[in-house]
Design a protein around this motif. Sequence first.
Motif, PDB file in Angstrom:
ATOM      1  N   VAL A  89       0.841  -1.204   0.000  1.00 41.28           N
ATOM      2  CA  VAL A  89       0.000   0.000   0.000  1.00 41.28           C
ATOM      3  C   VAL A  89       0.876   1.254   0.000  1.00 41.28           C
ATOM      4  CG1 VAL A  89      -1.631   1.336   1.393  1.00 41.28           C
ATOM      5  CG2 VAL A  89      -1.993  -1.103   1.049  1.00 41.28           C
ATOM      6  N   LYS A  90       1.938   1.264   0.789  1.00 43.35           N
ATOM      7  CA  LYS A  90       2.836   2.423   0.830  1.00 43.35           C
ATOM      8  C   LYS A  90       3.494   2.657  -0.521  1.00 43.35           C
ATOM      9  CE  LYS A  90       3.997   2.217   5.737  1.00 43.35           C
ATOM     10  NZ  LYS A  90       5.074   1.979   6.713  1.00 43.35           N
ATOM     11  N   VAL A  91       3.943   1.585  -1.153  1.00 41.48           N
ATOM     12  CA  VAL A  91       4.582   1.707  -2.467  1.00 41.48           C
ATOM     13  C   VAL A  91       3.575   2.208  -3.493  1.00 41.48           C
ATOM     14  CG1 VAL A  91       5.600   0.379  -4.362  1.00 41.48           C
ATOM     15  CG2 VAL A  91       6.389   0.019  -2.026  1.00 41.48           C
ATOM     16  N   GLY A  92       2.362   1.692  -3.453  1.00 41.18           N
ATOM     17  CA  GLY A  92       1.327   2.143  -4.381  1.00 41.18           C
ATOM     18  C   GLY A  92       0.985   3.614  -4.198  1.00 41.18           C
ATOM     19  N   ASP A  93       0.882   4.054  -2.944  1.00 46.19           N
ATOM     20  CA  ASP A  93       0.583   5.465  -2.675  1.00 46.19           C
ATOM     21  C   ASP A  93       1.705   6.376  -3.170  1.00 46.19           C
ATOM     22  OD1 ASP A  93      -1.811   4.760  -1.527  1.00 46.19           O
ATOM     23  OD2 ASP A  93      -1.124   5.006   0.549  1.00 46.19           O
ATOM     24  N   LYS A  94       2.947   5.989  -2.919  1.00 43.18           N
ATOM     25  CA  LYS A  94       4.081   6.807  -3.347  1.00 43.18           C
ATOM     26  C   LYS A  94       4.159   6.861  -4.864  1.00 43.18           C
ATOM     27  CE  LYS A  94       7.567   9.306  -2.187  1.00 43.18           C
ATOM     28  NZ  LYS A  94       7.381  10.556  -1.478  1.00 43.18           N
ATOM     29  N   THR A  95       3.884   5.747  -5.521  1.00 50.98           N
ATOM     30  CA  THR A  95       3.885   5.717  -6.984  1.00 50.98           C
ATOM     31  C   THR A  95       2.800   6.635  -7.540  1.00 50.98           C
ATOM     32  OG1 THR A  95       4.691   3.457  -6.950  1.00 50.98           O
ATOM     33  CG2 THR A  95       3.689   4.217  -8.996  1.00 50.98           C
ATOM     34  N   ALA A  96       1.613   6.587  -6.951  1.00 50.48           N
ATOM     35  CA  ALA A  96       0.517   7.446  -7.405  1.00 50.48           C
ATOM     36  C   ALA A  96       0.850   8.915  -7.184  1.00 50.48           C
ATOM     37  CB  ALA A  96      -0.769   7.081  -6.672  1.00 50.48           C
ATOM     38  N   GLU A  97       1.470   9.226  -6.039  1.00 52.24           N
ATOM     39  CA  GLU A  97       1.842  10.618  -5.745  1.00 52.24           C
ATOM     40  C   GLU A  97       2.848  11.131  -6.778  1.00 52.24           C
ATOM     41  OE1 GLU A  97       4.029  13.235  -2.235  1.00 52.24           O
ATOM     42  OE2 GLU A  97       3.931  11.058  -2.065  1.00 52.24           O
ATOM     43  N   LEU A  98       3.883  10.364  -7.035  1.00 50.82           N
ATOM     44  CA  LEU A  98       4.902  10.800  -7.988  1.00 50.82           C
ATOM     45  C   LEU A  98       4.359  10.905  -9.406  1.00 50.82           C
ATOM     46  CD1 LEU A  98       7.969   8.799  -6.673  1.00 50.82           C
ATOM     47  CD2 LEU A  98       7.510  11.234  -6.404  1.00 50.82           C
ATOM     48  N   ALA A  99       3.500   9.973  -9.789  1.00 55.20           N
ATOM     49  CA  ALA A  99       2.909  10.024 -11.126  1.00 55.20           C
ATOM     50  C   ALA A  99       2.021  11.256 -11.276  1.00 55.20           C
ATOM     51  CB  ALA A  99       2.119   8.751 -11.395  1.00 55.20           C
ATOM     52  N   SER A 100       1.219  11.551 -10.255  1.00 58.76           N
ATOM     53  CA  SER A 100       0.334  12.717 -10.307  1.00 58.76           C
ATOM     54  C   SER A 100       1.132  14.010 -10.351  1.00 58.76           C
ATOM     55  CB  SER A 100      -0.590  12.737  -9.099  1.00 58.76           C
ATOM     56  OG  SER A 100      -1.473  11.666  -9.137  1.00 58.76           O
ATOM     57  N   LYS A 101       2.175  14.086  -9.532  1.00 59.08           N
ATOM     58  CA  LYS A 101       3.000  15.300  -9.519  1.00 59.08           C
ATOM     59  C   LYS A 101       3.697  15.495 -10.859  1.00 59.08           C
ATOM     60  CE  LYS A 101       3.823  15.805  -4.599  1.00 59.08           C
ATOM     61  NZ  LYS A 101       4.803  15.816  -3.507  1.00 59.08           N
ATOM     62  N   GLY A 102       4.185  14.421 -11.443  1.00 57.26           N
ATOM     63  CA  GLY A 102       4.842  14.522 -12.741  1.00 57.26           C
ATOM     64  C   GLY A 102       3.883  14.947 -13.838  1.00 57.26           C
ATOM     65  N   LYS A 103       2.707  14.357 -13.847  1.00 57.86           N
ATOM     66  CA  LYS A 103       1.697  14.704 -14.853  1.00 57.86           C
ATOM     67  C   LYS A 103       1.237  16.149 -14.696  1.00 57.86           C
ATOM     68  CE  LYS A 103      -3.082  14.240 -15.877  1.00 57.86           C
ATOM     69  NZ  LYS A 103      -3.767  15.239 -15.125  1.00 57.86           N
ATOM     70  N   ASN A 104       0.968  16.556 -13.463  1.00 59.87           N
ATOM     71  CA  ASN A 104       0.454  17.902 -13.233  1.00 59.87           C
ATOM     72  C   ASN A 104       1.515  18.976 -13.430  1.00 59.87           C
ATOM     73  OD1 ASN A 104      -2.231  17.178 -12.626  1.00 59.87           O
ATOM     74  ND2 ASN A 104      -1.557  16.452 -10.648  1.00 59.87           N
ATOM     75  N   ALA A 105       2.776  18.650 -13.221  1.00 53.10           N
ATOM     76  CA  ALA A 105       3.840  19.618 -13.491  1.00 53.10           C
ATOM     77  C   ALA A 105       3.937  19.912 -14.981  1.00 53.10           C
ATOM     78  CB  ALA A 105       5.170  19.089 -12.966  1.00 53.10           C
ATOM     79  N   ILE A 106       3.533  18.941 -15.804  1.00 57.99           N
ATOM     80  CA  ILE A 106       3.581  19.129 -17.258  1.00 57.99           C
ATOM     81  C   ILE A 106       2.301  19.779 -17.766  1.00 57.99           C
ATOM     82  CG2 ILE A 106       3.636  17.895 -19.473  1.00 57.99           C
ATOM     83  CD1 ILE A 106       5.453  15.843 -18.043  1.00 57.99           C
ATOM     84  N   THR A 107       1.138  19.313 -17.320  1.00 57.16           N
ATOM     85  CA  THR A 107      -0.128  19.788 -17.881  1.00 57.16           C
ATOM     86  C   THR A 107      -0.619  21.085 -17.262  1.00 57.16           C
ATOM     87  OG1 THR A 107      -1.377  18.423 -16.337  1.00 57.16           O
ATOM     88  CG2 THR A 107      -0.887  17.468 -18.484  1.00 57.16           C
ATOM     89  N   ASP A 108      -0.317  21.332 -15.991  1.00 58.44           N
ATOM     90  CA  ASP A 108      -0.793  22.531 -15.311  1.00 58.44           C
ATOM     91  C   ASP A 108       0.389  23.420 -14.932  1.00 58.44           C
ATOM     92  OD1 ASP A 108      -3.373  21.552 -15.500  1.00 58.44           O
ATOM     93  OD2 ASP A 108      -3.328  20.644 -13.510  1.00 58.44           O
ATOM     94  N   LYS A 109       0.062  24.650 -14.546  1.00 54.12           N
ATOM     95  CA  LYS A 109       1.103  25.596 -14.149  1.00 54.12           C
ATOM     96  C   LYS A 109       1.450  25.399 -12.677  1.00 54.12           C
ATOM     97  CE  LYS A 109      -0.574  29.129 -17.300  1.00 54.12           C
ATOM     98  NZ  LYS A 109      -1.200  30.445 -17.392  1.00 54.12           N
ATOM     99  N   VAL A 110       2.720  25.577 -12.364  1.00 46.90           N
ATOM    100  CA  VAL A 110       3.171  25.533 -10.975  1.00 46.90           C
ATOM    101  C   VAL A 110       3.222  26.969 -10.475  1.00 46.90           C
ATOM    102  CG1 VAL A 110       5.062  24.927  -9.429  1.00 46.90           C
ATOM    103  CG2 VAL A 110       4.510  23.451 -11.351  1.00 46.90           C
ATOM    104  N   TYR A 111       2.599  27.226  -9.324  1.00 49.02           N
ATOM    105  CA  TYR A 111       2.593  28.561  -8.727  1.00 49.02           C
ATOM    106  C   TYR A 111       3.906  28.722  -7.972  1.00 49.02           C
ATOM    107  CZ  TYR A 111       0.116  32.692  -6.901  1.00 49.02           C
ATOM    108  OH  TYR A 111      -0.289  33.966  -6.606  1.00 49.02           O
TER     109      TYR A 111
END
Length: 99
Positions: A37-59
Amino acid sequence: MKKFIGISILALLVGFFSANAQDTAKNVTTKVKESAVKVGDKTAELASKGKNAITDKVYKDKEGPNGETIYIDKHSKYYWIDKKGHKVPISKNKLISKQ
């Protein structure tokens, strides 16, 4: 009589070690599940951050209340990514200036 006592003691020892082995197996299974569960959560967090850093603007000038990176989507909504990879909306007045 000695054989009966010997067999009884042997049966008790086998039962004890069998129960102990089952407890150990349950503990290992639980720890493996928790780690997965910990590995899955960390993977989801990193994937979301990577995707959102590309598609959305960082403030870049502001951060969240606990130092989170703030993203701005195409609808000008502010959010940050939690430890499970979910978007957490935040209002503009709760943002803190970076130091």
